[in-house]
Design an enzyme around this catalytic site. Structure first.
Site, PDB file in Angstrom:
ATOM      1  N   ASP A   2      -6.692  -0.216   0.610  1.00 53.06           N
ATOM      2  CA  ASP A   2      -7.403   0.949   1.126  1.00 53.06           C
ATOM      3  C   ASP A   2      -7.353   1.067   2.643  1.00 53.06           C
ATOM      4  O   ASP A   2      -7.583   2.146   3.187  1.00 53.06           O
ATOM      5  CB  ASP A   2      -8.860   0.921   0.650  1.00 53.06           C
ATOM      6  CG  ASP A   2      -8.969   1.053  -0.853  1.00 53.06           C
ATOM      7  OD1 ASP A   2      -8.009   1.555  -1.484  1.00 53.06           O
ATOM      8  OD2 ASP A   2     -10.000   0.647  -1.411  1.00 53.06           O
ATOM      9  N   LYS A  29      -0.954   3.304  -6.387  1.00 53.72           N
ATOM     10  CA  LYS A  29      -2.353   3.715  -6.253  1.00 53.72           C
ATOM     11  C   LYS A  29      -2.461   5.159  -6.766  1.00 53.72           C
ATOM     12  O   LYS A  29      -1.698   5.566  -7.621  1.00 53.72           O
ATOM     13  CB  LYS A  29      -2.802   3.575  -4.786  1.00 53.72           C
ATOM     14  CG  LYS A  29      -2.759   2.153  -4.248  1.00 53.72           C
ATOM     15  CD  LYS A  29      -3.597   1.189  -5.067  1.00 53.72           C
ATOM     16  CE  LYS A  29      -5.069   1.365  -4.831  1.00 53.72           C
ATOM     17  NZ  LYS A  29      -5.924   0.500  -5.613  1.00 53.72           N
ATOM     18  N   ARG A  33       1.499   5.757  -1.802  1.00 50.52           N
ATOM     19  CA  ARG A  33       0.961   5.849  -0.443  1.00 50.52           C
ATOM     20  C   ARG A  33       1.979   5.489   0.633  1.00 50.52           C
ATOM     21  O   ARG A  33       1.837   5.939   1.771  1.00 50.52           O
ATOM     22  CB  ARG A  33      -0.292   4.980  -0.297  1.00 50.52           C
ATOM     23  CG  ARG A  33      -1.479   5.579  -1.001  1.00 50.52           C
ATOM     24  CD  ARG A  33      -2.742   4.811  -0.719  1.00 50.52           C
ATOM     25  NE  ARG A  33      -3.883   5.440  -1.395  1.00 50.52           N
ATOM     26  CZ  ARG A  33      -4.983   4.819  -1.721  1.00 50.52           C
ATOM     27  NH1 ARG A  33      -5.125   3.545  -1.418  1.00 50.52           N
ATOM     28  NH2 ARG A  33      -5.957   5.446  -2.329  1.00 50.52           N
ATOM     29  N   ARG A  74      -7.998   8.735   0.132  1.00 47.20           N
ATOM     30  CA  ARG A  74      -7.699   7.955   1.342  1.00 47.20           C
ATOM     31  C   ARG A  74      -6.745   8.716   2.261  1.00 47.20           C
ATOM     32  O   ARG A  74      -6.876   8.672   3.478  1.00 47.20           O
ATOM     33  CB  ARG A  74      -7.098   6.604   0.979  1.00 47.20           C
ATOM     34  CG  ARG A  74      -7.946   5.789   0.047  1.00 47.20           C
ATOM     35  CD  ARG A  74      -8.995   4.997   0.760  1.00 47.20           C
ATOM     36  NE  ARG A  74      -9.743   4.235  -0.234  1.00 47.20           N
ATOM     37  CZ  ARG A  74     -11.012   3.954  -0.140  1.00 47.20           C
ATOM     38  NH1 ARG A  74     -11.706   4.354   0.903  1.00 47.20           N
ATOM     39  NH2 ARG A  74     -11.621   3.267  -1.062  1.00 47.20           N
TER      40      ARG A  74
END
Length: 119
Positions: A2, A29, A33, A74
């Protein structure tokens, strides 16, 4: 996993090259990402290279851009933070993804002086 998106944003504003390693698991995720952070940072004019397990970012002066979040909370929060300091306006598509983990995120940004407009 994260911390990588906000760290990538910090790297985009830092001097020199930042390499974040051992992050191959980030491809699995909410979104990939690694590739998606790279794609969106490039839209802001930042040089980024990726491998299966790393992202390398050459810091500079990010510019406003139209950012996709891939419906990843995020990504939305990280690029909203980048927008605070980028040159020019930034539009963040699917910004409502923040409700997954921090529903009051944009309210808090406004409280500290950010200009946020829903379009």
């Amino acid at each position: 996993p994260d911390i990588v998106p906000p760290l990538a944003i910090v790297a985009a504003f830092a001097r020199g090259k930042t390499e974040i390693t051992n992050i191959g698991h980030l491809r699995y995720k909410e979104t990939d990402r690694i590739n998606n952070m790279a794609a969106e940072l490039r839209k802001m004019g930042i040089k980024v290279d990726v491998t299966e397990n790393t992202i390398s970012i050459i810091g500079g002066r990010p510019k406003g851009a139209i950012i996709e979040t891939y419906n990843d909370h995020r990504m939305a929060m990280s690029f909203a933070t980048a927008a605070l300091f980028a040159e020019g306006d930034t539009i963040i598509n699917e910004a409502e993804a923040v409700t997954k983990s921090y529903p009051g995120f944009f309210v808090e940004l406004v409280k500290i002086g950010a200009r946020v407009q829903e379009i």
